[in-house]
Design an enzyme around this catalytic site. Structure first.
Site, PDB file in Angstrom:
ATOM      1  CD  GLN A  51     -18.309 -26.936 -19.957  1.00 28.12           C
ATOM      2  OE1 GLN A  51     -18.764 -27.864 -19.302  1.00 28.12           O
ATOM      3  NE2 GLN A  51     -18.475 -25.678 -19.613  1.00 28.12           N
ATOM      4  CB  SER A  73     -15.873 -25.841 -15.583  1.00 29.28           C
ATOM      5  OG  SER A  73     -16.218 -27.192 -15.578  1.00 29.28           O
ATOM      6  CG  LEU A  74     -21.133 -25.570 -12.185  1.00 32.54           C
ATOM      7  CD1 LEU A  74     -22.356 -26.359 -12.589  1.00 32.54           C
ATOM      8  CD2 LEU A  74     -20.828 -25.742 -10.718  1.00 32.54           C
ATOM      9  NE  ARG A  85     -21.011 -29.673 -16.671  1.00 28.61           N
ATOM     10  CZ  ARG A  85     -19.968 -29.287 -15.967  1.00 28.61           C
ATOM     11  NH1 ARG A  85     -20.055 -29.253 -14.637  1.00 28.61           N
ATOM     12  NH2 ARG A  85     -18.842 -28.931 -16.565  1.00 28.61           N
ATOM     13  CG  HIS A 126     -13.266 -29.845 -18.334  1.00 34.43           C
ATOM     14  ND1 HIS A 126     -14.344 -29.466 -19.111  1.00 34.43           N
ATOM     15  CD2 HIS A 126     -13.495 -29.332 -17.106  1.00 34.43           C
ATOM     16  CE1 HIS A 126     -15.184 -28.748 -18.373  1.00 34.43           C
ATOM     17  NE2 HIS A 126     -14.695 -28.669 -17.155  1.00 34.43           N
ATOM     18  CD  GLN A 133     -17.357 -30.205  -8.935  1.00 37.54           C
ATOM     19  OE1 GLN A 133     -17.804 -30.297 -10.061  1.00 37.54           O
ATOM     20  NE2 GLN A 133     -17.153 -31.252  -8.175  1.00 37.54           N
TER      21      GLN A 133
END
Length: 293
Positions: free
Chosen positions: A245, A89-90, A114, A196, A10
């Site tokens: 995660q 991440s994503l 998500r 996170h 992102q």
């Protein structure tokens, strides 16, 4: 000599993303239209012609970045397949789809789930993130641990660049202390919440159910996950890491170092922007990097 495909997270989005790909590749157009159908709205309209404000909404940003990255990689004319994949991440969802651990359809459904779960978690408590420059990782960890609010290291991006995440009070206190400790910058980021960090626990629980009920396959190559930082091929381990995660830090520096130790000499970034190329070059300037948008 091994090639690694890497995928951004992102923040890499931009207005017009994916439009050229849609118009130039019949296969890409077919996948974008399939995505519109799965999501129940025309995300392509927002990607190609929306405003920056439209694209900043987590529920739009995450599937948009995922689609751009995955469709680009799946329709790429690069000869051969990657020897390993990873995503920030994503981007880990993109890495799993391209490696064959997840189908395109299931990957998109999980990413959308998500995004909605994270959006909801962001609304529970005012929270955010901040970029910290030019301090050792250990110092950032020590200062975050000393603050009596929720604030933790969230992204280990490259040596000397960490993103912290937590409540607004926690971020404010930590930034003051980090500047006093010699940080070159302690800059709050324009994000919707504390990704996170422990504040994402409600989203983690929600996403866990969806991940558990989704079918994962053994990938065609190892996927270096943010949580474990090593190449994973066991679907059960991949699922567990993917669930963890959301509340765990993205260990990008460590993952890239492990990929290089395992033979990666060339990294190709698929998707909007070139942030990962810059980070990889800072982690190890001896490897070659390139990108496809």
């Amino acid at each position: 000599m091994k090639t690694a495909y890497v995928f951004p997270g992102q923040g890499a989005q931009f207005v017009g993303m994916g439009k050229e790909l849609y118009e130039s590749s019949p296969k890409a157009k077919e996948l974008f239209e399939k995505a519109n159908e799965i999501l129940g709205f025309r995300i392509t309209d927002l990607m190609f012609n929306g405003t920056e404000e439209d694209l900043r909404q987590t529920k739009v940003t995450q599937p948009a970045v995922f689609l751009h990255s995955v469709i680009l990689a799946l329709t790429s004319d690069d000869s051969g397949k990657p020897d390993m994949t990873a995503g920030h991440s994503l981007g880990e969802f993109s890495a799993l789809v391209v490696a064959g651990a997840l189908s395109f359809e299931d990957g998109l459904k999980l990413v959308y789930k998500r995004a909605l779960a994270m959006q909801k978690a962001c609304e529970v408590k005012p929270s955010g993130m901040a970029a910290i420059l030019a301090l050792p990782d250990e110092k950032v960890e020590e200062i975050c641990a000393s603050v009596d609010e929720v604030v933790v290291p969230a992204n280990y991006n490259c040596p000397g660049q960490i993103v912290i995440s937590g409540s607004l009070e926690g971020i404010e206190k930590a930034c003051e202390l980090l500047k006093q400790a010699g940080a070159k910058r302690a800059l709050p980021l324009k994000v919707g919440g504390a990704f996170h960090s422990p504040l994402m626990e409600p989203a983690r629980q929600e996403l866990a159910e969806a991940i558990e009920s989704t079918s994962f396959s053994k990938p065609a190559c190892p996927v270096y996950q943010n949580v474990s930082t090593i190449g994973e091929t066991d679907p059960k381990v991949i699922k567990a890491n993917l669930i963890a995660q959301l509340t765990a830090p993205v260990k990008w520096t460590q993952s890239v170092r492990n990929m290089i130790a395992d033979g990666a000499t060339h990294f190709v970034e698929f998707g909007p922007g070139n942030v990962l190329q810059g980070l990889i070059s800072k982690i190890d300037s001896n490897v070659s990097v390139s990108g496809k948008q």
